[in-house]
Design a protein around this motif. Structure first.
Motif, PDB file in Angstrom:
ATOM      1  N   ASP A  72       0.835  -1.210   0.000  1.00 45.87           N
ATOM      2  CA  ASP A  72       0.000   0.000   0.000  1.00 45.87           C
ATOM      3  C   ASP A  72       0.874   1.267   0.000  1.00 45.87           C
ATOM      4  O   ASP A  72       0.516   2.283   0.578  1.00 45.87           O
ATOM      5  N   ASN A 125       3.132   4.459  -1.889  1.00 45.76           N
ATOM      6  CA  ASN A 125       2.932   5.431  -2.966  1.00 45.76           C
ATOM      7  C   ASN A 125       4.103   5.307  -3.937  1.00 45.76           C
ATOM      8  O   ASN A 125       5.265   5.290  -3.515  1.00 45.76           O
ATOM      9  N   GLU A 184      -2.905   4.295 -14.891  1.00 50.21           N
ATOM     10  CA  GLU A 184      -3.582   3.507 -13.856  1.00 50.21           C
ATOM     11  C   GLU A 184      -3.629   2.012 -14.208  1.00 50.21           C
ATOM     12  O   GLU A 184      -3.543   1.169 -13.317  1.00 50.21           O
ATOM     13  N   ASN A 237      -0.221  -4.003  -8.969  1.00 48.70           N
ATOM     14  CA  ASN A 237      -0.998  -4.421  -7.787  1.00 48.70           C
ATOM     15  C   ASN A 237      -1.459  -5.862  -7.899  1.00 48.70           C
ATOM     16  O   ASN A 237      -1.498  -6.589  -6.900  1.00 48.70           O
ATOM     17  N   ASN A 282      -2.344  -2.514  -3.100  1.00 51.18           N
ATOM     18  CA  ASN A 282      -3.010  -1.215  -3.119  1.00 51.18           C
ATOM     19  C   ASN A 282      -1.981  -0.082  -3.298  1.00 51.18           C
ATOM     20  O   ASN A 282      -2.062   0.955  -2.652  1.00 51.18           O
ATOM     21  N   LYS A 316      -0.378   3.067  -4.914  1.00 45.21           N
ATOM     22  CA  LYS A 316      -0.997   4.204  -5.618  1.00 45.21           C
ATOM     23  C   LYS A 316       0.080   5.023  -6.316  1.00 45.21           C
ATOM     24  O   LYS A 316       1.191   5.174  -5.805  1.00 45.21           O
ATOM     25  N   SER A 348       1.678   8.302  -6.958  1.00 45.78           N
ATOM     26  CA  SER A 348       1.717   9.565  -6.216  1.00 45.78           C
ATOM     27  C   SER A 348       1.619  10.751  -7.166  1.00 45.78           C
ATOM     28  O   SER A 348       2.116  10.709  -8.296  1.00 45.78           O
TER      29      SER A 348
END
Length: 199
Positions: A118, A120, A133, A140, A151, A153, A155
């Protein structure tokens, strides 16, 4: 009267003899003193010449030693500059990776690290143009397949580095930028690079 003349004459002769003896002794003393002073002057001259030679030799050795040290330092500095340029060139070459290679580097890097899943993902401006994405989802998926959260992400922070990526969570960063990777290899590879360049 003649006795007085004889006596005066004898006194004068005795005085002349004494005078001549005193002058002879004085002349002899003078000659001894002069010879002694000449010998002392010669000894002093030889000592001063020897000292001057020794000082000149020492000064010469210092000048040569200083010049050799300066040359060695300049040579070492030039070598270090060349080695630094080699590592900088390595970073530049990594920055020339094509899109597919670059994305593979990010994916392999993230999935091979010990992560919670999880974090960044921080990229530089170029990296943000290449990563979307869908790509982050594929990372992921692989992280989830390894039993992690899956998870990660992307940044919004734009990294100030030439290439690679940083994973960040709660202020803790895993630095996989090209600069950091090359720097970490520098210590172990510096000797090999130096041998390859200068032997």
């Amino acid at each position: 009267m003649s006795n007085i003349g004889n006596l005066t004459s004898k006194i004068l002769k005795d005085a002349e003899v004494k005078r001549d003896n005193i002058l002879a002794v004085a002349e002899e003393e003078k000659a001894k003193i002069l010879n002694k002073k000449k010998d002392e002057a010669k000894t002093l001259e030889a000592t001063m010449l020897e000292k001057a030679k020794s000082e000149a030799e020492t000064r010469k050795e210092r000048v040569i030693s200083s010049a050799e040290l300066k040359a060695r330092n300049e040579k070492l500095q030039a070598k270090q500059t060349v080695i630094k340029e080699v590592f900088e060139k390595a970073v530049e070459e990594l920055c020339k990776l094509g899109k597919d290679e670059y994305l593979k580097f990010i994916k392999d890097g993230v999935t091979s690290l010990t992560v919670t899943g999880d974090e960044n993902l921080i990229l530089n401006a170029e990296g943000q143009k290449l990563v979307d994405e869908a790509f982050v989802k594929s990372i992921n998926d692989e992280v989830s397949a390894k039993g992690k959260k899956g998870n990660i992400k992307l940044s919004s922070t734009v990294g100030n580095f030439k290439g690679g990526f940083i994973l960040e969570k709660d202020g803790i960063e895993i630095n996989n930028t090209f600069e950091a990777l090359v720097e970490s290899m520098k210590e172990e590879m510096e000797l090999e690079v130096a041998k390859a360049l200068f032997n």
